[in-house]
Design an enzyme around this catalytic site. Structure first.
Site, mmCIF file in Angstrom:
data_model
loop_
_atom_site.group_PDB
_atom_site.id
_atom_site.type_symbol
_atom_site.label_atom_id
_atom_site.label_comp_id
_atom_site.label_asym_id
_atom_site.label_seq_id
_atom_site.Cartn_x
_atom_site.Cartn_y
_atom_site.Cartn_z
ATOM 1 N N TYR A 107 0.510 -0.795 -0.083
ATOM 2 C CA TYR A 107 -0.153 -0.782 -0.074
ATOM 3 C C TYR A 107 1.048 1.189 -0.062
ATOM 4 O O TYR A 107 1.589 1.622 -0.947
ATOM 5 C CB TYR A 107 -0.799 0.078 1.371
ATOM 6 C CG TYR A 107 -2.205 0.645 1.127
ATOM 7 C CD1 TYR A 107 -3.165 1.139 -0.065
ATOM 8 C CD2 TYR A 107 -3.015 1.621 2.342
ATOM 9 C CE1 TYR A 107 -4.327 1.837 -0.296
ATOM 10 C CE2 TYR A 107 -3.499 2.321 2.176
ATOM 11 C CZ TYR A 107 -4.261 3.118 0.811
ATOM 12 O OH TYR A 107 -5.342 3.381 0.874
ATOM 13 N N LYS A 123 -20.830 -20.150 -9.883
ATOM 14 C CA LYS A 123 -19.576 -19.385 -11.340
ATOM 15 C C LYS A 123 -18.687 -19.447 -10.911
ATOM 16 O O LYS A 123 -17.365 -19.388 -11.916
ATOM 17 C CB LYS A 123 -20.596 -18.296 -12.368
ATOM 18 C CG LYS A 123 -20.367 -18.865 -13.675
ATOM 19 C CD LYS A 123 -21.249 -20.080 -14.566
ATOM 20 C CE LYS A 123 -21.160 -19.571 -15.945
ATOM 21 N NZ LYS A 123 -21.517 -20.506 -16.426
ATOM 22 N N ASP A 167 -27.810 -16.424 -17.237
ATOM 23 C CA ASP A 167 -28.609 -16.597 -17.126
ATOM 24 C C ASP A 167 -29.643 -15.098 -17.127
ATOM 25 O O ASP A 167 -30.613 -14.345 -16.478
ATOM 26 C CB ASP A 167 -28.733 -16.860 -15.600
ATOM 27 C CG ASP A 167 -28.519 -17.697 -14.966
ATOM 28 O OD1 ASP A 167 -28.501 -18.766 -16.493
ATOM 29 O OD2 ASP A 167 -28.244 -17.776 -13.461
ATOM 30 N N ASP A 190 -25.344 -18.924 -21.253
ATOM 31 C CA ASP A 190 -25.583 -20.520 -21.797
ATOM 32 C C ASP A 190 -25.864 -19.577 -22.973
ATOM 33 O O ASP A 190 -26.606 -21.445 -23.052
ATOM 34 C CB ASP A 190 -26.971 -19.547 -20.596
ATOM 35 C CG ASP A 190 -26.970 -18.704 -19.711
ATOM 36 O OD1 ASP A 190 -26.929 -20.092 -18.548
ATOM 37 O OD2 ASP A 190 -27.283 -17.097 -18.393
ATOM 38 N N GLY A 228 -34.905 -20.764 -27.161
ATOM 39 C CA GLY A 228 -34.416 -19.985 -26.204
ATOM 40 C C GLY A 228 -33.182 -19.519 -26.647
ATOM 41 O O GLY A 228 -32.645 -19.809 -27.315
ATOM 42 N N ALA A 241 -30.159 -20.739 -25.355
ATOM 43 C CA ALA A 241 -29.537 -22.734 -25.179
ATOM 44 C C ALA A 241 -29.697 -22.376 -27.092
ATOM 45 O O ALA A 241 -28.367 -23.168 -27.808
ATOM 46 C CB ALA A 241 -29.625 -23.227 -24.347
ATOM 47 N N ASN A 247 -21.961 -26.365 -19.063
ATOM 48 C CA ASN A 247 -20.800 -25.359 -19.498
ATOM 49 C C ASN A 247 -19.764 -25.315 -18.325
ATOM 50 O O ASN A 247 -18.828 -25.296 -19.241
ATOM 51 C CB ASN A 247 -21.930 -24.095 -19.226
ATOM 52 C CG ASN A 247 -23.405 -23.463 -19.744
ATOM 53 O OD1 ASN A 247 -23.350 -24.973 -20.096
ATOM 54 N ND2 ASN A 247 -23.655 -22.541 -19.465
#
Length: 354
Positions: A48, A103, A146, A171, A205, A207, A326
């Site tokens: 720092y 994820k 999503d 997705d 959709g 996917a 995935n």
């Protein structure tokens, strides 16, 4: 909280208690750890102030140094608005956060990449783009997650143009890559070439559209898509622009009707919707058929039932054999893109990943 054992799905072999599940998620699944020791005044002065000021001055003079002296180049943001979470649907950004944390944990474990979840309290495409453009100095890649269709198509396309870093809606494309990889291997099991397979995709959709496109690019010639209103074909007047485009590239036999008509004599079923498929319809498929029932957490058909009629059966779950998920692809796709300093994740890259 009840300790009653709950199955992830009827007939599954793995039982988890609510107590075990919630205890594992208590406090979230992520933390930030420093790579530098902070055990002395000297350590603090380097990590720092005053030492860090030298690094900031250097980056100000030569912005490209940010890749070497910060974590930006190796940081993926997992972005969601919570509108299409797993098979749960529109649960909102806060309820989506446990999934996005998961994820990020997968990125670290399987790709060695740092990752943070970023859930946004807006579904407006312009607002999401503006937010990520303004945050661009903080990350090296974007994993969209999503986000409901059809907004996800526009959002991804516009973000790719707006940002100078890899962007991928997992997705769509993560699913597509693992499905193609699985089909290439399943075709070897049944001793067929994928170009000669009749493939039916249930669900058009995010996917389903991406899976259709990558299978066509890989050489599949007889592809039939089925949405909640039936087979996609030129005669339907209720098609979106995306579905109209796919109608011109699929259904070479001009089939009409529903899933049963599509599955009659089909070699491959790919399920990427939450709609359940009756056993009788799976039984209409050809000998040595291949079934990928990928809806999570409940597959379109239980694998034990599908196996009575098919040669190869897979789901998206880890507690059944032959998982197509995935997680098998997205950590490596992003790691490869960042290692190569790629600005985009291209179609040839996805085919190579598969």
């Amino acid at each position: 909280m009840s300790e009653k054992a709950v199955e992830a799905q009827p007939g599954a072999g793995v039982e988890l208690s609510r107590e075990e599940i919630f205890a594992a998620h208590l406090g979230g699944k992520l933390s930030v750890e420093t790579r530098l020791p902070l055990l002395s005044k000297r350590d603090l002065s380097i990590a720092y102030t005053p030492g860090v000021a030298e690094v900031s001055r250097a980056i100000a003079e030569e912005p490209g140094l940010v890749d070497s002296y910060t974590w930006t180049k190796r940081l993926v943001v997992v972005v969601s608005d919570g509108t299409a979470v797993l098979g749960l649907g529109d649960v909102g950004p806060r309820a989506s956060l446990p999934v996005m944390e998961g994820k990020s944990a997968l990125f670290k474990t399987f790709g060695g990449l740092d990752s943070i979840p970023l859930v946004l309290d807006t579904t407006d495409v312009d607002e999401i783009i503006e937010t990520l453009v303004r945050l661009r100095p903080s990350f090296g890649a974007v994993n969209l997650e999503d986000i409901s269709a059809p907004r996800c198509f526009e959002l991804e396309a516009r973000l790719i143009e707006a940002l100078d870093c890899p962007v991928m809606h997992d997705d769509q494309h993560g699913t597509a890559v693992v499905v193609l990889a699985a089909l290439l291997n399943a075709a070897q099991v049944v001793q067929r070439e994928i170009a000669g397979l009749k493939v039916v995709i249930s669900g058009v959709g995010a996917a389903g559209v991406a899976v259709a496109k990558i299978l066509l690019a890989a050489g599949v010639q007889d592809l039939v898509l089925v949405d909640s209103r039936g087979i996609i074909h030129h005669g339907r007047e209720d098609l979106t622009a995306v579905k109209t485009d796919l109608a011109g590239q699929s259904n070479p036999q001009g089939l009409t009707g529903g899933l049963a008509e599509a599955l009659r004599g089909a070699d491959v079923f790919v399920g990427v919707s939450s709609a359940q498929v009756p056993e009788a319809e799976i039984a209409l498929m050809s000998d040595d058929a291949i079934v990928f029932a990928l809806s999570n957490p409940t597959p379109e058909i239980h694998p034990e039932i599908a196996a009575k009629h098919c040669r190869v059966v897979a789901t998206g779950r880890s507690d059944f054999p032959n998982q197509i998920n995935n997680v098998l692809a997205f950590p490596g796709i992003f790691k490869g893109a960042l290692d190569a300093a790629a600005l985009r994740i291209t179609e040839p890259m996805k085919l190579a990943a598969a």
